[in-house]
Enzyme design. Structure first.
Site, PDB file in Angstrom:
ATOM      1  N   GLU A   1      47.693 -41.411   2.738  1.00  0.00           N
ATOM      2  CA  GLU A   1      48.317 -41.718   4.022  1.00  0.00           C
ATOM      3  C   GLU A   1      47.909 -40.574   4.922  1.00  0.00           C
ATOM      4  O   GLU A   1      48.289 -39.430   4.683  1.00  0.00           O
ATOM      5  CB  GLU A   1      49.827 -41.826   3.822  1.00  0.00           C
ATOM      6  CG  GLU A   1      50.548 -42.461   4.987  1.00  0.00           C
ATOM      7  CD  GLU A   1      51.211 -41.426   5.852  1.00  0.00           C
ATOM      8  OE1 GLU A   1      50.558 -40.971   6.815  1.00  0.00           O
ATOM      9  OE2 GLU A   1      52.361 -41.076   5.561  1.00  0.00           O
TER      10      GLU A   1
ATOM     11  N   CYS B   1      53.990 -38.112  11.086  1.00  0.00           N
ATOM     12  CA  CYS B   1      52.763 -38.912  11.119  1.00  0.00           C
ATOM     13  C   CYS B   1      52.926 -40.119  12.036  1.00  0.00           C
ATOM     14  O   CYS B   1      51.946 -40.755  12.384  1.00  0.00           O
ATOM     15  CB  CYS B   1      52.347 -39.338   9.718  1.00  0.00           C
ATOM     16  SG  CYS B   1      53.686 -39.963   8.733  1.00  0.00           S
TER      17      CYS B   1
END
Lengths: 496, 496
Positions: free
Chosen positions: B230, B267
């Site tokens: 990720e 993020c």
């Protein structure tokens, strides 16, 4: 016979495929299914001419090809049913909790299609795993456009199937370019297709070398894409002493049939039979040799496969300690595959990696282990497999827990007291397995679960009901199963 | 502070992890869950000392860390619940049809664990996406052993969490080596872990460069393995005219909060805000600048992140046509992140790829498009994203169908009239997205669906009921949902 696609033509085809994807991906599940049902009908309408063309190109017998076309039609219609059923969408709904700190928004998730899918068909399944085969059916069900590269070994068959698909597309109102078909004998065509920026995923059935090359190209792109390659497998069969004590000869007869079915040209062909030295294994070997001798050689799919079969068989037979048990008594014509079974000890097998290699064709190697410990060592040495089989009675199963664990770890399908050839088309089928059987053990190439290869989840957060896709709307207009606040339901959602 | 693991130590750890896997993978779903509940309890027992250690290493405030520990405990317990619930197993049963030609065997399928999983934790989530975080919880639920490489930026915190996991393992009777923890500052440790033959999968949360390197190592192995990385995302937000006409200032205030939340170190931080020139966007820009000026600078996670933030911010600001809208009025200390928002035209954005790069921290760029066509062009130029957001009223939604399609194609989560920061832990959450947001858009790093990353399907063909795993037995002793002959059921199976 057909002209290879140029790089410029491939670029145009992929541009068109992308455009068609943007339209088709918004079509309803029922519209997708209607197209797939129509393809099945058009395949039937292609009639005897299609069967004759496939016979002349593949040398497969008529009955087999008629059966394979029926299987292909069943795949299309049953995956279309699964598409409409919607369970594959993995729809999840979590309703809002406004008085939580911080407030929990309404979130809903479902699978959405990836984009244009490039399919490389198999030489050994001109219908079921080629142009309108499993990969194409799964991609269409997922909502993707499809570009098929025709297999050079049956390019006229592929062209006829492509025309059936276009006829189906026309009468069900599909966008232009939704299905495209290209010819190409060199690797450049495949490379250009896999590397094109619009390609979103790849399906492949064939050799390990070919599949691995596509996988590498897929990963080396600026934007890597998934490459689902179903490659080689030797499909080991473990013959346990209790079972052989009860049924050595019957088992040998059963396996002589499985080894030679379709001139051994199945990816689930049992290429390795492993037992422990003893009377049972001796009887098995003797009977297997006698049975194999009676199998008449038959023409293989194409001269390249026949040549590869003979050279790989010769290589195996030239290894130290490998002895022939039995071979087809009748002489073979030039491009025939003549059945042969050989044997070697467990020690030789553990020592010599050449014996682990697939020999694609009607060949199998019987490994004689000196004891259960060596049998276990052989099991632990094997690479990933599509299938593995245990021939065992109740007492064998009770006393071989460690072996059973090792077998579970190596394969995608674990058969008990059967043969690996014969791949049912159903949801419970896993046609896949740890590398090098496939490049992604988490997906199946057979059964409607294969649709998921070509889709990814997308969450919708804070959407008004009327903006959501039908699959996720409160009132569940499609009547599909969804997980609502962690509980499966085929009902509607009440928003607070 | 901690000694880096040597290559020999890593080899021993992976051997032990493999041995533990062989034991643990056969533990029942309830036994796995008991371990996970115990980890949550031990994390709580680690008390204030754990929070203090994390505060000193990460400079995150106490309230945030207490909240993150609670989130981590919720992940462990809710994924444990999902593990026992068994829906994730995708159990499918097709019963035999003996009178079919050829006879159809009984086939049953479920997910089985992949093997030892290597986890690389995130610097920005010392609890929730690190040692006992989402990847570890998913892997344990799937039945895998876990080896965590501690993040060097919070290695003492990581060590304390590892000790909590070991305490939980001890009191729930888990095999030795089921969870291992290694330190390593250089890339050699990570490389050795990913390339070890016993490693079956990798979970990673961090930078694009780091994730891509692990992905490449995973694919270049003799036996390739899945690497779930990720990575970065700029999380574009599309500000439509109708919405801005109604609520430009409120939207700006909402986004000033989202951009600066946690010193912008998420993020899902909104790094790009895109609108069309006009009064609404002018009001939005003006208010956003005023709001950002009032946000006090705060210490970033570690000096490396603070330095990278400042240099990437300077790089962005040095580009042609980029102007500052507003910045933190208060002076920043050495390793603080000071918020800043800038603006550029759509034409500049389309021309200059530097403006597409993530600036990890409290920074965002407002793109002023000259019209809806340019807005669409910007949307189509963007790479894969974890999230994308649309700020729109009913009329905006009705008139921007093409834009909505483009947004759907780029992201894993599509937020309507909200902010991307704040990732709910629930089944409907997709925390993932097309490359380069992640290396595999088909899986989520948040929510119990993430368990499926570490499992693969295995079919059992022709097995007697008593030989089958409990999950697939006729009588359904675990009471789980299974698809029996294409129909979902939580009942038992009647064999003919």
């Amino acid at each position: 016979m057909f002209k290879d696609a140029s790089l410029e033509e491939i670029d145009v085809i992929m541009q068109e495929s992308r455009k068609a994807f943007l339209v088709y991906s918004k079509y309803s599940l029922k519209q997708r299914a209607a197209f797939m049902y129509a393809i099945a009908e058009e395949l039937e309408k292609a009639g005897d001419a299609l069967i004759q063309t496939a016979m002349s190109e593949t040398h497969l017998p008529e009955a087999r090809l008629r059966g394979e076309r029926a299987r292909t039609m069943f795949q299309l219609t049953s995956y279309a049913d699964a598409c409409v059923n919607g369970q594959w969408l993995d729809a999840r709904i979590d309703t809002a909790i406004p008085d939580k700190t911080p407030p929990k928004p309404d979130i809903r998730k479902m699978l959405v299609p990836l984009g244009p899918v490039v399919v490389f068909g198999a030489s050994n399944f001109p219908f079921a795993y080629s142009t309108a085969g499993g990969d194409t059916a799964c991609a269409l069900a997922a909502g993707c456009s499809v570009v098929v590269k025709a297999h050079p070994a049956h390019e006229a068959t592929s062209q006829m199937v492509a025309e059936a698909i276009w006829a189906a597309a026309k009468r069900t109102g599909m966008p232009d370019g939704l299905f495209a078909h290209v010819h190409g004998r060199g690797f450049e065509t495949g490379e250009a297709l896999v590397k094109h920026p619009h390609t979103a995923a790849v399906g492949f059935t064939g050799s390990t070398a070919g599949g691995k090359q596509l996988f590498d190209w897929g990963n080396q792109r600026k934007v890597p894409i998934p490459v689902f390659a179903e490659m080689g497998s030797i499909n080991p069969v473990f013959l346990l002493p209790g079972k052989l004590g009860e049924a050595a000869a019957e088992t040998a007869k059963q396996y002589a049939g499985s080894i030679t079915l379709g001139v051994g040209q199945f990816c689930t062909n049992p290429g390795l039979l492993i037992g422990v030295e003893g009377e049972g294994l001796q009887t098995f070997i003797k009977t297997l040799g006698q049975e194999i001798a009676q199998v008449a050689p038959a023409t293989m799919l194409h001269p390249g496969i026949a040549k590869a079969y003979n050279s790989k068989k010769e290589l195996a037979l030239s290894q130290e300690g490998v002895e022939t048990i039995g071979k087809a008594a009748k002489e073979a014509a030039e491009f025939d595959g003549a059945a042969l079974v050989a044997t070697a000890t467990g020690a030789e097998f553990l020592r010599n990696p050449v014996l682990h290699q697939e020999v694609f064709g009607p060949y199998s190697l019987v490994i004689r282990c000196k004891d259960a410990t060596e049998l276990q060592a052989v099991a632990e040495k094997l690479e990933g497999q599509l299938t593995a089989t245990l021939m065992a009675n109740d007492s064998d199963v009770a006393t071989h827990a460690t072996l059973i664990d090792a077998i579970k770890g190596m394969c995608g399908r674990f058969i008990m007291n059967g043969v690996p050839t014969g791949v049912e088309v159903c949801l419970s089928m896993q046609h896949g397995g740890p590398y090098p059987a496939t490049t992604d053990s988490r997906y199946s190439a057979v059964g409607a679960d294969g649709i998921k290869r070509f889709a990814r989840p997308l969450s919708f957060q804070g959407w008004k009901n009327e903006w959501l896709p039908d699959e996720l709307k409160d009132e569940n207009p499609l009547g599909i199963w969804r997980t609502i606040n962690n509980t499966l339901s085929n009902g509607s959602v009440s928003r607070k």
